[in-house]
Design a protein around this motif. Sequence first.
Motif, PDB file in Angstrom:
ATOM      1  N   VAL A   1      -3.159 -18.210  25.587  1.00  0.00           N
ATOM      2  CA  VAL A   1      -3.828 -18.346  24.284  1.00  0.00           C
ATOM      3  C   VAL A   1      -2.836 -18.177  23.136  1.00  0.00           C
ATOM      4  N   ILE A   2      -1.956 -17.183  23.249  1.00  0.00           N
ATOM      5  CA  ILE A   2      -0.997 -16.979  22.146  1.00  0.00           C
ATOM      6  C   ILE A   2      -0.046 -18.173  22.060  1.00  0.00           C
ATOM      7  N   ASN A   3       0.208 -18.793  23.207  1.00  0.00           N
ATOM      8  CA  ASN A   3       1.127 -19.924  23.226  1.00  0.00           C
ATOM      9  C   ASN A   3       0.534 -21.175  22.608  1.00  0.00           C
ATOM     10  N   CYS A   4      -0.745 -21.157  22.305  1.00  0.00           N
ATOM     11  CA  CYS A   4      -1.343 -22.296  21.603  1.00  0.00           C
ATOM     12  C   CYS A   4      -0.968 -22.285  20.126  1.00  0.00           C
ATOM     13  N   GLY A   5      -0.289 -21.231  19.708  1.00  0.00           N
ATOM     14  CA  GLY A   5       0.405 -21.258  18.439  1.00  0.00           C
ATOM     15  C   GLY A   5      -0.408 -20.974  17.191  1.00  0.00           C
ATOM     16  N   PRO A   6       0.262 -21.161  16.033  1.00  0.00           N
ATOM     17  CA  PRO A   6      -0.315 -20.787  14.743  1.00  0.00           C
ATOM     18  C   PRO A   6      -1.711 -21.351  14.452  1.00  0.00           C
ATOM     19  N   PRO A   7      -2.042 -22.587  14.828  1.00  0.00           N
ATOM     20  CA  PRO A   7      -3.376 -23.062  14.434  1.00  0.00           C
ATOM     21  C   PRO A   7      -4.490 -22.136  14.922  1.00  0.00           C
ATOM     22  N   PHE A   8      -4.223 -21.452  16.016  1.00  0.00           N
ATOM     23  CA  PHE A   8      -5.298 -20.671  16.627  1.00  0.00           C
ATOM     24  C   PHE A   8      -5.097 -19.164  16.476  1.00  0.00           C
ATOM     25  N   LYS A   9      -4.124 -18.799  15.654  1.00  0.00           N
ATOM     26  CA  LYS A   9      -3.821 -17.367  15.550  1.00  0.00           C
ATOM     27  C   LYS A   9      -5.014 -16.570  15.005  1.00  0.00           C
ATOM     28  N   ASN A  10      -5.654 -17.075  13.985  1.00  0.00           N
ATOM     29  CA  ASN A  10      -6.742 -16.312  13.370  1.00  0.00           C
ATOM     30  C   ASN A  10      -7.906 -16.068  14.322  1.00  0.00           C
ATOM     31  N   VAL A  11      -8.245 -17.078  15.106  1.00  0.00           N
ATOM     32  CA  VAL A  11      -9.331 -16.884  16.079  1.00  0.00           C
ATOM     33  C   VAL A  11      -8.942 -15.824  17.089  1.00  0.00           C
ATOM     34  N   ARG A  12      -7.683 -15.920  17.508  1.00  0.00           N
ATOM     35  CA  ARG A  12      -7.210 -14.972  18.511  1.00  0.00           C
ATOM     36  C   ARG A  12      -7.309 -13.548  17.967  1.00  0.00           C
ATOM     37  N   VAL A  13      -6.813 -13.356  16.761  1.00  0.00           N
ATOM     38  CA  VAL A  13      -6.825 -12.010  16.197  1.00  0.00           C
ATOM     39  C   VAL A  13      -8.272 -11.545  15.967  1.00  0.00           C
ATOM     40  N   ALA A  14      -9.127 -12.461  15.557  1.00  0.00           N
ATOM     41  CA  ALA A  14     -10.538 -12.087  15.384  1.00  0.00           C
ATOM     42  C   ALA A  14     -11.131 -11.656  16.724  1.00  0.00           C
TER      43      ALA A  14
END
Lengths: 219, 439
Positions: free
Chosen positions: B369-382
Amino acid sequence: MNAAYEFVTGPLAWLAWGIFLLGSAFRLASMYQLAKAKDAPSLAFMSWSYSLRSIVNWLIPFNALGWRKSPAMTVATFVFHICLLVAPIFLVAHVMLWDQFFGVSYVTIPDSVTDILTLVVIGACLFFAGRRFLQPDVRYLTTGKDWLALVIVLAPFLTGFLAYHQLLDYDLMVILHVVAGEIMLAAIPFTRLSHMVFAVFTRAYMGSEFGGVRHARDW
Amino acid sequence: MGIQERLIEDVGLRRGVSRLTPEIIEKIVNAVLKGETGARLKTYAETCMRCGLCSEACHYALSHPGDPSYTPAGKVHQTMSVLLDKKGRVDPEAIYGIAQIAYTECNLCRRCVHFCPVGIDTGYIMSTVRRICHKLGVTPQYIQDTSHSHSATVNQMWVKDDEWTDTLMWQEDEARDELPGLRIPLDKEGADIYYSVIAPEPKFRTQLIYQAAAIMHMAGADWTMTSEPGWDNSDMCMFTGDFEMMGRIKRVHFESAQKLKVKRIVMGECGHAFRSIYDMGNRWDAWKMSPIPVIHSIAYFWELMTEGKIKLAKKYPGPVTVHDPCNVVRGRGLHEKLRELVRFLVDGDIIETASNREHNLCCTAGGGVINCGPPFKNVRVAGSKAKADELKATGVKTIVAPCHNCHGGLEDTVHAYKLGMEIKFLGDIIYECMEKPEV
Ligand code: SF4
Ligand code: SF4
């Protein structure tokens, strides 16, 4: 009425039991063939001891993390499944049928107790239905198949209860009850109720993976 | 509610979807379902009672209370169930959402296993969805880039062959200032230990190689590293669903160790790489277990500890909390060894998070998931809010986390939720606290 009763407890009963037993055997056999053809890497890890370890641990109420986190559902699930099996198997009237047709007889439990067990099953079904309506995550997941399974299970207990208490037309209720029970049996291999046949294997596989490979609990 | 309301633009997903037609989708979905799945998927799909018991399991769901589309079964409901029910006849737009869920809203952490009475493995189902998306060419751009790197270079970070050996020699050089006798032995045949790392280490975490070399040196280990491709044990192809490449890079990895006739592989503090060598990659290559013994750093350091080969000059100031990486705890049961080691290294208590050991909450970075990069960072952190709450409740300042991915994820979590905690590898602590000769 008599002829109808004869029919549902005779040929129809044979048919229902036939579909249940042969259908389950067929589904198990074909699933095993499929597993051998496609899931060899999973079959390779199956282990008797870790399968049993997992099954036993999941059969203890509130032992698994999931049971602990949903206490009401846990109580409902355990009580429901126990009553669902005990009530019909040890009901006096059912044992009498076995005796009448095959001359086999075994212990029974008093009707007053079975009556309570039946009410518990009906209550649990209402609880499950309530969750499907009211609890957002369960409502989100619920499909027609899940309602069907619930109705199929509820019907024999509801009609059995009504018949026993002679609340509506007794003769009709008895026939409806027998038919509902037969539908339930026949539906087991081909609806969501098939978890009765398959869950022991999915559980066993998870137990084998976690026990033998991951060295961690799966409960 | 549901994925269609939270689609995120990603070049890889968008371009992949633009090339699809319903016919292509139907063909490929069914090719994977018929060709690569069997009784396992079928029984999972059939016996899931839609009971919702697993809702309480998933940190994504816990972090988004009231939104059932983040629950394990809720995610299966929007992905695999759709593909199965419609027999693959879905339109390209639907694939976008399906891919986004599979790649960015499930860490394949398997916590839900502890919640499902019938034993359904949602991680396996999501992995299979990813496999289909990979075959459809619909993968997030960032992780696909690492996957391409694996294909081209056999490592995850486009590290060139000479850069690799250069980096090792550089770290050896640096370390010899501190520990004059230290070597990073390359290609030593018959060594006891083949030490393997992930490509981000030579790329931007070189201190980890330094520390590992220092620990090996002080422990007097007979060890080596390979100068050839195969040194990288990481595996993003496993997470994109490119199982062919997963198999290929694992083979190179194992064979590079076999070529050196080493006794076993010790790998650095990485979780996903462990999953690849111990669970998924080896099986794809038709090895029931790894063809050569492999142990994770936790187990290796634990051995050094019990053999008295780590001598401490001081203990690390506690109390600390321990983060259990899914892949080595739920994946290999190393949680008690980890705690014994931490108790040995730290002066003070371990304050457990509410969910610990096998029941840990994932860092929300795993599973690629982290490797999917910046576009998905906010969802990940949420999605890591539940983890952040548990960490905060410990009240300690230090998290011991023996996994690179977890570090990346926890750093973001600690920052976003202002937890003010530091995150340590075991190697950091051992290196800092062990006895070193005066120079
Ligand atoms: S993130 Fe973990 S707990 Fe959530 S669905 Fe995926 S495997 Fe299950
Ligand atoms: S707990 Fe298991 S059976 Fe229940 S909804 Fe979740 S995956 Fe399905």
